[in-house]
Design a protein around this motif. Sequence first.
Motif, mmCIF file in Angstrom:
data_model
loop_
_atom_site.group_PDB
_atom_site.id
_atom_site.type_symbol
_atom_site.label_atom_id
_atom_site.label_comp_id
_atom_site.label_asym_id
_atom_site.label_seq_id
_atom_site.Cartn_x
_atom_site.Cartn_y
_atom_site.Cartn_z
ATOM 1 N N ALA A 284 0.811 -1.174 -0.171
ATOM 2 C CA ALA A 284 -0.166 -0.011 0.041
ATOM 3 C C ALA A 284 0.906 1.056 -0.120
ATOM 4 O O ALA A 284 0.652 2.155 -0.705
ATOM 5 C CB ALA A 284 -0.706 -0.057 1.241
ATOM 6 N N ILE A 285 1.935 1.323 1.119
ATOM 7 C CA ILE A 285 2.886 2.471 0.725
ATOM 8 C C ILE A 285 3.544 2.499 -0.718
ATOM 9 O O ILE A 285 3.657 3.779 -1.063
ATOM 10 C CB ILE A 285 4.067 2.337 1.922
ATOM 11 N N ARG A 286 3.774 1.384 -1.249
ATOM 12 C CA ARG A 286 4.576 1.546 -2.399
ATOM 13 C C ARG A 286 3.588 2.102 -3.455
ATOM 14 O O ARG A 286 3.904 2.993 -4.212
ATOM 15 C CB ARG A 286 5.120 0.106 -2.821
ATOM 16 N N ALA A 287 2.530 1.570 -3.336
ATOM 17 C CA ALA A 287 1.535 2.428 -4.369
ATOM 18 C C ALA A 287 1.225 3.735 -4.251
ATOM 19 O O ALA A 287 1.145 4.562 -5.240
ATOM 20 C CB ALA A 287 -0.004 1.389 -4.195
ATOM 21 N N VAL A 288 1.051 4.143 -2.765
ATOM 22 C CA VAL A 288 0.932 5.716 -2.645
ATOM 23 C C VAL A 288 2.030 6.353 -3.156
ATOM 24 O O VAL A 288 1.868 7.365 -3.919
ATOM 25 C CB VAL A 288 0.598 5.777 -1.204
ATOM 26 N N LEU A 289 3.392 5.902 -3.030
ATOM 27 C CA LEU A 289 4.699 6.587 -3.282
ATOM 28 C C LEU A 289 4.495 6.691 -5.079
ATOM 29 O O LEU A 289 4.918 7.530 -5.532
ATOM 30 C CB LEU A 289 5.759 5.854 -2.945
ATOM 31 N N ASP A 290 4.126 5.316 -5.657
ATOM 32 C CA ASP A 290 4.012 5.310 -7.121
ATOM 33 C C ASP A 290 3.154 6.541 -7.516
ATOM 34 O O ASP A 290 3.365 7.061 -8.610
ATOM 35 C CB ASP A 290 3.764 3.969 -7.565
ATOM 36 N N ALA A 291 1.890 6.467 -6.921
ATOM 37 C CA ALA A 291 0.972 7.558 -7.329
ATOM 38 C C ALA A 291 1.292 8.901 -7.220
ATOM 39 O O ALA A 291 1.112 9.710 -8.156
ATOM 40 C CB ALA A 291 -0.490 7.290 -6.519
ATOM 41 N N ALA A 292 2.029 9.112 -6.089
ATOM 42 C CA ALA A 292 2.574 10.477 -5.726
ATOM 43 C C ALA A 292 3.592 10.694 -6.961
ATOM 44 O O ALA A 292 3.559 11.914 -7.338
ATOM 45 C CB ALA A 292 3.148 10.476 -4.587
ATOM 46 N N ASP A 293 4.648 9.745 -7.235
ATOM 47 C CA ASP A 293 5.579 10.125 -8.185
ATOM 48 C C ASP A 293 4.748 10.370 -9.648
ATOM 49 O O ASP A 293 5.290 11.473 -10.189
ATOM 50 C CB ASP A 293 6.409 8.950 -8.296
ATOM 51 N N ALA A 294 4.036 9.732 -9.953
ATOM 52 C CA ALA A 294 3.349 9.857 -11.259
ATOM 53 C C ALA A 294 2.518 11.191 -11.270
ATOM 54 O O ALA A 294 2.609 11.753 -12.315
ATOM 55 C CB ALA A 294 2.158 8.759 -11.449
ATOM 56 N N LEU A 295 1.731 11.501 -10.220
ATOM 57 C CA LEU A 295 1.199 12.940 -10.215
ATOM 58 C C LEU A 295 2.159 14.012 -10.207
ATOM 59 O O LEU A 295 2.076 14.810 -10.881
ATOM 60 C CB LEU A 295 0.388 12.892 -8.813
ATOM 61 N N GLU A 296 3.350 13.980 -9.468
ATOM 62 C CA GLU A 296 4.428 15.068 -9.626
ATOM 63 C C GLU A 296 4.847 15.105 -10.798
ATOM 64 O O GLU A 296 5.076 16.303 -11.460
ATOM 65 C CB GLU A 296 5.439 14.811 -8.670
ATOM 66 N N ALA A 297 4.996 13.962 -11.609
ATOM 67 C CA ALA A 297 5.593 14.191 -13.009
ATOM 68 C C ALA A 297 4.447 14.934 -13.984
ATOM 69 O O ALA A 297 4.874 15.780 -14.674
ATOM 70 C CB ALA A 297 5.898 12.637 -13.682
ATOM 71 N N ARG A 298 3.307 14.551 -13.828
ATOM 72 C CA ARG A 298 2.330 15.190 -14.529
ATOM 73 C C ARG A 298 2.103 16.693 -13.946
ATOM 74 O O ARG A 298 2.001 17.460 -15.086
ATOM 75 C CB ARG A 298 0.985 14.517 -14.213
ATOM 76 N N LEU A 299 2.304 17.102 -12.970
ATOM 77 C CA LEU A 299 2.253 18.150 -12.327
ATOM 78 C C LEU A 299 3.511 19.188 -13.050
ATOM 79 O O LEU A 299 3.400 20.291 -13.438
ATOM 80 C CB LEU A 299 2.381 18.368 -10.762
ATOM 81 N N ARG A 300 4.598 18.608 -13.126
ATOM 82 C CA ARG A 300 5.827 19.137 -13.592
ATOM 83 C C ARG A 300 5.434 19.514 -15.271
ATOM 84 O O ARG A 300 5.854 20.751 -15.766
ATOM 85 C CB ARG A 300 6.962 18.364 -13.678
ATOM 86 N N THR A 301 4.898 18.497 -15.939
ATOM 87 C CA THR A 301 4.597 18.819 -17.265
ATOM 88 C C THR A 301 3.276 19.805 -17.397
ATOM 89 O O THR A 301 3.525 20.713 -18.200
ATOM 90 C CB THR A 301 3.858 17.273 -17.870
ATOM 91 N N ALA A 302 2.573 19.883 -16.610
ATOM 92 C CA ALA A 302 1.514 20.721 -16.731
ATOM 93 C C ALA A 302 2.161 22.146 -16.270
ATOM 94 O O ALA A 302 1.616 23.233 -17.008
ATOM 95 C CB ALA A 302 0.257 20.619 -15.385
ATOM 96 N N ARG A 303 2.985 22.260 -15.467
ATOM 97 C CA ARG A 303 3.586 23.603 -15.274
ATOM 98 C C ARG A 303 4.374 24.303 -16.249
ATOM 99 O O ARG A 303 4.293 25.322 -16.883
ATOM 100 C CB ARG A 303 4.624 23.270 -13.993
ATOM 101 N N GLU A 304 4.786 23.211 -17.242
ATOM 102 C CA GLU A 304 5.684 23.681 -18.124
ATOM 103 C C GLU A 304 4.772 24.204 -19.407
ATOM 104 O O GLU A 304 4.810 24.978 -19.799
ATOM 105 C CB GLU A 304 6.593 22.463 -18.835
ATOM 106 N N GLU A 305 3.518 23.310 -19.521
ATOM 107 C CA GLU A 305 2.599 23.882 -20.569
ATOM 108 C C GLU A 305 2.009 24.936 -20.266
ATOM 109 O O GLU A 305 1.768 26.025 -21.029
ATOM 110 C CB GLU A 305 1.455 22.731 -20.692
ATOM 111 N N ILE A 306 1.567 25.268 -18.890
ATOM 112 C CA ILE A 306 1.032 26.675 -18.592
ATOM 113 C C ILE A 306 2.031 27.571 -18.589
ATOM 114 O O ILE A 306 1.594 28.700 -19.264
ATOM 115 C CB ILE A 306 0.411 26.461 -17.195
#
Length: 121
Positions: free
Chosen positions: A33-55
């Motif tokens: 469960a902890i690994r799944a949360v960390l993986d989800a957080a990493d995926a969201l962070e990567a998408r946020l970085r992409t979003a920041r670049e787009e914006i």
Amino acid sequence: MHEILLLLLVLAAGIALAMAWRIRQRSHARRQAIRAVLDAADALEARLRTAREEIEAVAGDHENPVRGAMQDLLRQRLWLQDHAITAELAQLDGVRASLDSARASLDQQLQRISMARAGTA
């Protein structure tokens, strides 16, 4: 008398083994469960970085709404650091689901931005 004592000893050993196996299973489930949360957080962070670049490419870097989302993500990571060991599995699953949902929503918003940019190009 010796047979009863031996039987009780075997029974106690069996119960101890069952309890040890159950504790191990719970520990494994928590790690997963902890690994799944960390993986989800990493995926969201990567998408946020992409979003920041787009914006920033479209609107510049002032008043970028991604900053607040990144701060929320940092708060989630700090919560996990402080509570991962004591949190219920349902709480960990809820955090992971929340992160996955935020990433899916962000993906939709990024698609809209991409479509809008393609329409104005």
